[in-house]
Design a protein around this motif. Sequence first.
Motif, PDB file in Angstrom:
ATOM      1  N   VAL A   1      10.816   2.129 -12.203  1.00 11.49           N
ATOM      2  CA  VAL A   1       9.871   3.164 -11.775  1.00 11.49           C
ATOM      3  C   VAL A   1       8.471   2.552 -11.797  1.00 11.49           C
ATOM      4  O   VAL A   1       7.998   2.113 -12.848  1.00 11.49           O
ATOM      5  CB  VAL A   1       9.937   4.400 -12.690  1.00 11.49           C
ATOM      6  N   PRO A   2       7.799   2.465 -10.663  1.00 16.66           N
ATOM      7  CA  PRO A   2       6.508   1.757 -10.617  1.00 16.66           C
ATOM      8  C   PRO A   2       5.417   2.495 -11.380  1.00 16.66           C
ATOM      9  O   PRO A   2       5.456   3.715 -11.526  1.00 16.66           O
ATOM     10  CB  PRO A   2       6.188   1.713  -9.117  1.00 16.66           C
ATOM     11  N   GLU A   3       4.459   1.730 -11.862  1.00 20.25           N
ATOM     12  CA  GLU A   3       3.301   2.297 -12.549  1.00 20.25           C
ATOM     13  C   GLU A   3       2.033   1.838 -11.842  1.00 20.25           C
ATOM     14  O   GLU A   3       1.892   0.660 -11.515  1.00 20.25           O
ATOM     15  CB  GLU A   3       3.257   1.842 -14.014  1.00 20.25           C
ATOM     16  N   THR A   4       1.106   2.736 -11.653  1.00 19.15           N
ATOM     17  CA  THR A   4      -0.207   2.389 -11.112  1.00 19.15           C
ATOM     18  C   THR A   4      -1.226   2.418 -12.247  1.00 19.15           C
ATOM     19  O   THR A   4      -0.950   2.933 -13.341  1.00 19.15           O
ATOM     20  CB  THR A   4      -0.630   3.385 -10.024  1.00 19.15           C
ATOM     21  N   GLU A   5      -2.387   1.886 -12.002  1.00 18.42           N
ATOM     22  CA  GLU A   5      -3.447   1.940 -13.004  1.00 18.42           C
ATOM     23  C   GLU A   5      -3.795   3.378 -13.326  1.00 18.42           C
ATOM     24  O   GLU A   5      -4.045   3.741 -14.484  1.00 18.42           O
ATOM     25  CB  GLU A   5      -4.684   1.182 -12.499  1.00 18.42           C
ATOM     26  N   HIS A   6      -3.782   4.204 -12.281  1.00 16.59           N
ATOM     27  CA  HIS A   6      -4.019   5.639 -12.480  1.00 16.59           C
ATOM     28  C   HIS A   6      -2.978   6.226 -13.424  1.00 16.59           C
ATOM     29  O   HIS A   6      -3.299   6.987 -14.345  1.00 16.59           O
ATOM     30  CB  HIS A   6      -3.984   6.355 -11.120  1.00 16.59           C
ATOM     31  N   GLY A   7      -1.726   5.829 -13.210  1.00 13.25           N
ATOM     32  CA  GLY A   7      -0.654   6.353 -14.049  1.00 13.25           C
ATOM     33  C   GLY A   7      -0.755   5.861 -15.473  1.00 13.25           C
ATOM     34  O   GLY A   7      -0.507   6.618 -16.419  1.00 13.25           O
ATOM     35  N   ARG A   8      -1.116   4.581 -15.626  1.00  9.50           N
ATOM     36  CA  ARG A   8      -1.255   4.046 -16.979  1.00  9.50           C
ATOM     37  C   ARG A   8      -2.403   4.726 -17.721  1.00  9.50           C
ATOM     38  O   ARG A   8      -2.282   5.038 -18.902  1.00  9.50           O
ATOM     39  CB  ARG A   8      -1.460   2.531 -16.913  1.00  9.50           C
TER      40      ARG A   8
ATOM     41  N   ALA B   1       4.088   5.670  -5.431  1.00 10.84           N
ATOM     42  CA  ALA B   1       4.052   5.650  -6.900  1.00 10.84           C
ATOM     43  C   ALA B   1       3.022   6.646  -7.421  1.00 10.84           C
ATOM     44  O   ALA B   1       3.289   7.389  -8.380  1.00 10.84           O
ATOM     45  CB  ALA B   1       3.738   4.243  -7.396  1.00 10.84           C
ATOM     46  N   ARG B   2       1.850   6.672  -6.806  1.00 12.16           N
ATOM     47  CA  ARG B   2       0.789   7.597  -7.223  1.00 12.16           C
ATOM     48  C   ARG B   2       1.239   9.048  -7.038  1.00 12.16           C
ATOM     49  O   ARG B   2       1.003   9.896  -7.912  1.00 12.16           O
ATOM     50  CB  ARG B   2      -0.473   7.312  -6.402  1.00 12.16           C
ATOM     51  N   LYS B   3       1.896   9.319  -5.886  1.00  9.63           N
ATOM     52  CA  LYS B   3       2.376  10.678  -5.642  1.00  9.63           C
ATOM     53  C   LYS B   3       3.419  11.076  -6.680  1.00  9.63           C
ATOM     54  O   LYS B   3       3.420  12.207  -7.181  1.00  9.63           O
ATOM     55  CB  LYS B   3       2.980  10.773  -4.233  1.00  9.63           C
ATOM     56  N   GLY B   4       4.296  10.142  -7.025  1.00 12.52           N
ATOM     57  CA  GLY B   4       5.318  10.444  -8.032  1.00 12.52           C
ATOM     58  C   GLY B   4       4.713  10.765  -9.381  1.00 12.52           C
ATOM     59  O   GLY B   4       5.149  11.689 -10.068  1.00 12.52           O
ATOM     60  N   GLU B   5       3.680  10.019  -9.764  1.00  7.24           N
ATOM     61  CA  GLU B   5       3.013  10.258 -11.048  1.00  7.24           C
ATOM     62  C   GLU B   5       2.312  11.611 -11.069  1.00  7.24           C
ATOM     63  O   GLU B   5       2.344  12.321 -12.071  1.00  7.24           O
ATOM     64  CB  GLU B   5       2.009   9.132 -11.313  1.00  7.24           C
ATOM     65  N   ASP B   6       1.688  11.964  -9.957  1.00  2.00           N
ATOM     66  CA  ASP B   6       0.941  13.229  -9.902  1.00  2.00           C
ATOM     67  C   ASP B   6       1.863  14.442  -9.822  1.00  2.00           C
ATOM     68  O   ASP B   6       1.551  15.493 -10.372  1.00  2.00           O
ATOM     69  CB  ASP B   6      -0.010  13.231  -8.698  1.00  2.00           C
ATOM     70  N   SER B   7       2.985  14.294  -9.115  1.00  3.10           N
ATOM     71  CA  SER B   7       3.871  15.448  -8.889  1.00  3.10           C
ATOM     72  C   SER B   7       4.921  15.615  -9.972  1.00  3.10           C
ATOM     73  O   SER B   7       5.549  16.671 -10.084  1.00  3.10           O
ATOM     74  CB  SER B   7       4.571  15.300  -7.533  1.00  3.10           C
ATOM     75  N   GLY B   8       5.145  14.550 -10.763  1.00 10.33           N
ATOM     76  CA  GLY B   8       6.203  14.614 -11.772  1.00 10.33           C
ATOM     77  C   GLY B   8       7.561  14.209 -11.229  1.00 10.33           C
ATOM     78  O   GLY B   8       8.577  14.364 -11.898  1.00 10.33           O
ATOM     79  N   TYR B   9       7.603  13.704  -9.982  1.00 14.46           N
ATOM     80  CA  TYR B   9       8.863  13.280  -9.370  1.00 14.46           C
ATOM     81  C   TYR B   9       8.826  11.782  -9.073  1.00 14.46           C
ATOM     82  O   TYR B   9       9.063  11.344  -7.949  1.00 14.46           O
ATOM     83  CB  TYR B   9       9.141  14.063  -8.084  1.00 14.46           C
TER      84      TYR B   9
ATOM     85  N   VAL C   1       2.803  -6.382 -11.114  1.00 10.08           N
ATOM     86  CA  VAL C   1       1.740  -5.391 -11.343  1.00 10.08           C
ATOM     87  C   VAL C   1       2.323  -3.985 -11.409  1.00 10.08           C
ATOM     88  O   VAL C   1       1.922  -3.172 -12.247  1.00 10.08           O
ATOM     89  CB  VAL C   1       0.675  -5.491 -10.225  1.00 10.08           C
ATOM     90  N   MET C   2       3.289  -3.698 -10.524  1.00  4.95           N
ATOM     91  CA  MET C   2       3.869  -2.350 -10.464  1.00  4.95           C
ATOM     92  C   MET C   2       5.027  -2.172 -11.451  1.00  4.95           C
ATOM     93  O   MET C   2       5.568  -1.078 -11.582  1.00  4.95           O
ATOM     94  CB  MET C   2       4.363  -2.064  -9.046  1.00  4.95           C
ATOM     95  N   LYS C   3       5.416  -3.270 -12.121  1.00  3.85           N
ATOM     96  CA  LYS C   3       6.490  -3.248 -13.114  1.00  3.85           C
ATOM     97  C   LYS C   3       7.825  -2.789 -12.527  1.00  3.85           C
ATOM     98  O   LYS C   3       8.520  -1.934 -13.088  1.00  3.85           O
ATOM     99  CB  LYS C   3       6.101  -2.364 -14.311  1.00  3.85           C
ATOM    100  N   ILE C   4       8.167  -3.400 -11.372  1.00  2.00           N
ATOM    101  CA  ILE C   4       9.478  -3.151 -10.774  1.00  2.00           C
ATOM    102  C   ILE C   4      10.179  -4.494 -10.595  1.00  2.00           C
ATOM    103  O   ILE C   4       9.579  -5.555 -10.787  1.00  2.00           O
ATOM    104  CB  ILE C   4       9.377  -2.418  -9.418  1.00  2.00           C
ATOM    105  N   ASN C   5      11.456  -4.464 -10.236  1.00  2.00           N
ATOM    106  CA  ASN C   5      12.231  -5.695 -10.085  1.00  2.00           C
ATOM    107  C   ASN C   5      11.660  -6.583  -8.978  1.00  2.00           C
ATOM    108  O   ASN C   5      10.994  -6.099  -8.058  1.00  2.00           O
ATOM    109  CB  ASN C   5      13.690  -5.364  -9.764  1.00  2.00           C
ATOM    110  N   ALA C   6      11.971  -7.873  -9.066  1.00  2.00           N
ATOM    111  CA  ALA C   6      11.497  -8.841  -8.067  1.00  2.00           C
ATOM    112  C   ALA C   6      12.042  -8.487  -6.690  1.00  2.00           C
ATOM    113  O   ALA C   6      13.096  -7.846  -6.567  1.00  2.00           O
ATOM    114  CB  ALA C   6      11.944 -10.247  -8.465  1.00  2.00           C
TER     115      ALA C   6
ATOM    116  N   LYS D   1       0.828  -1.202   0.000  1.00  3.01           N
ATOM    117  CA  LYS D   1       0.000   0.000   0.000  1.00  3.01           C
ATOM    118  C   LYS D   1       0.867   1.258   0.000  1.00  3.01           C
ATOM    119  O   LYS D   1       0.580   2.224  -0.716  1.00  3.01           O
ATOM    120  CB  LYS D   1      -0.924  -0.001   1.219  1.00  3.01           C
ATOM    121  N   LEU D   2       1.943   1.222   0.792  1.00  2.00           N
ATOM    122  CA  LEU D   2       2.860   2.367   0.814  1.00  2.00           C
ATOM    123  C   LEU D   2       3.502   2.564  -0.554  1.00  2.00           C
ATOM    124  O   LEU D   2       3.654   3.697  -1.030  1.00  2.00           O
ATOM    125  CB  LEU D   2       3.938   2.156   1.880  1.00  2.00           C
TER     126      LEU D   2
END
Length: 653
Positions: free
Chosen positions: A602-609, A531-539, A568-573, A525-526
């Motif tokens: 860099v993780p991706e969320t459904e929101h980001g996709r 990841a969501r904050k990074g997508e929204d802020s550009g960082y 799901v988040m497309k990051i390393n194992a 969840k964290l």
Amino acid sequence: MQGDSSAATAVSRRWTTVRVVVVGDPATGKSSLISAAATDTFPETVSPVLPPTVLPAEYYPDGIPVTIIDTSSSLEDKSKVEEELQRADALVLTYACDQPETLVNLQNYWLPEIRRLKVTVPVIVVGCMLDLRDEHFPINLERMMGPIMQQFNEIETCIECSAANLVEVSEVFYYAQKAVLHPTAPLFDQESQTLKPRCIRAMKRIFILSDLDKDSVLNDSELNHFQVKCFNAPLNPNETEDVKRVVRDNLPKGINHLGLTLDGFLYLHSLFIAKGRLETTWTVLREFGYNDDLELLKEKLPVPSAKAPDQSVELTTEALDFLKGIFSLFDSNKDGALEDFELDELFSTAPESPWDEDPYKDSMERTELGNVTLSGFLSQWDLMTLLDPPQSLAYLLYLGYTGDLSRAFRVTRKRSLDFKKQHTDRRVFQCFLFGPKNAGKSALLTSFVGRPFQDNYTLTNNQCYTVNTVDQLQASGNEKTLLLHEIQERDVKELLSCNNSLAACDVAVFVYDSSDEYSLKRASKLLMEVARKGEDSGYSVPCLLIATKNDLNLYPMAIKDSEMVCQVMKINAPIRVSVKEKHMNNIFQKIVTTAQQCHLSVPETEHGRNKKRYQQLVNRSLILASVGAAVAIIAMAAYRAYAGRKSNSNRSV
């Protein structure tokens, strides 16, 4: 060593006027004192409360005017008096020499009241109406005020005066101004009659900087150079001999066959202060850049600033080489580590050690004996430079750095640009360490600086750091500095509420207890929130998932669940470690590698996709619209050309 008008020049840069507030019991002579100081005459009648009175700059050697504020003694005006006390640069606290009860009230009411209001300016205690004291009952002022001054160290000096006879009237406000411009409290302990530790440290640094040939003595030439630098006037040979004779007669070890030692230098300044010549010592301190707290003026240091939130400040090779030299110089037994006494001596020319408090306390690597290694020492400087560049530069100067200050630091490239170029030239990386309670974050931090594993869990009260160098496996000798910054779960919401909160983060690590299914859910969840904050802020930042306590029994679906999160988040194992068993799986090298490859993991969320798909759709629409507009323009141009040719053809017929 003696002062001149240069002292006034140093002070004038900082003060335009000194505001002195006069307070005390009713009928203790406040207004008469002010009027007599302003007019040099005793007033036959005087208003109960005078308006602000200015004593002009020419009255004082420092060339700074004094603004005197009279106050009412009535209870109705108490709030107004409190307001004036808060605005004061210095206080004149009056009692009446012919009314002993006013002196008692000064001790029992006024001084405690000043403390209650947290007014921390110097206080001049003034006995007014000296001419009215009964000559048959003389009072020893020093004996009377001594116990009071010991109880209230904010009292700068005590003086008795007579406005009627114009005795010591002008001196009252001279002492008040002097207490502000050249305060005693930072320099001298009145009770022990010795220089205070910070003053000794500042003077030691000044002595070392003035010792041009580095023989631990100021010879005649160096003394003269020091005098010209501080006071714009040379010492003639007789004056130099007089200075040395005073030291030799009172402190034999203060002089040797080469010149003035550090002990002698400190003795001279102690002597100046004891004789009331504080302006001499303050002129020296201010010439070398010190403020009233005996710290270097950070606002005057040429500290490069990161112009974008995702830039940082690092030490250059030049500064690191200086620090390596300092480390070697104070490593007296040459064992490659600094003992506590060696580290104390290293910082003996600074106000104090910068690393005794959080966030620096316990953040660096030490040997089993508790000594500081070179890598720990340099890493700690990297931490201080990243978190507080002005403090880092100030401490370089405290240690004697004399190189080009503009070349001590470098500002990194924007991380967003590194992302586009798929490369970074940073040497120092900051890792935000997230995870639920009892996930193993603290154990990971302490293992990074070589401290042994502790079975007993202790909740970390504050955000904390550990820092160390990491030698990259793929490039031996290519050391980077890694900062692990622990973020408590309870602080995540506040952290992410700031739009630029992830700008300073080079890599985010999410720690969970691999034996606890709930721990993985909280870490996931964290990860999603960051990841969501990074997508929204550009960082957006590269992320890693770390499964700790791999020595314990995994819960049944632990591996499958954690790998699913990463897919799901497309990051390393997930990286599995056991701090207790010291199976670290090269975790710190992998964290640095992830930070360097900032465009990967860099993780991706459904929101980001969805956001990315929408942006791609918009971009395609804009492209199609642009192409359509271009085709229309070309068609219009072709039609106009055709119409023009046809028209010309018809005219020819």
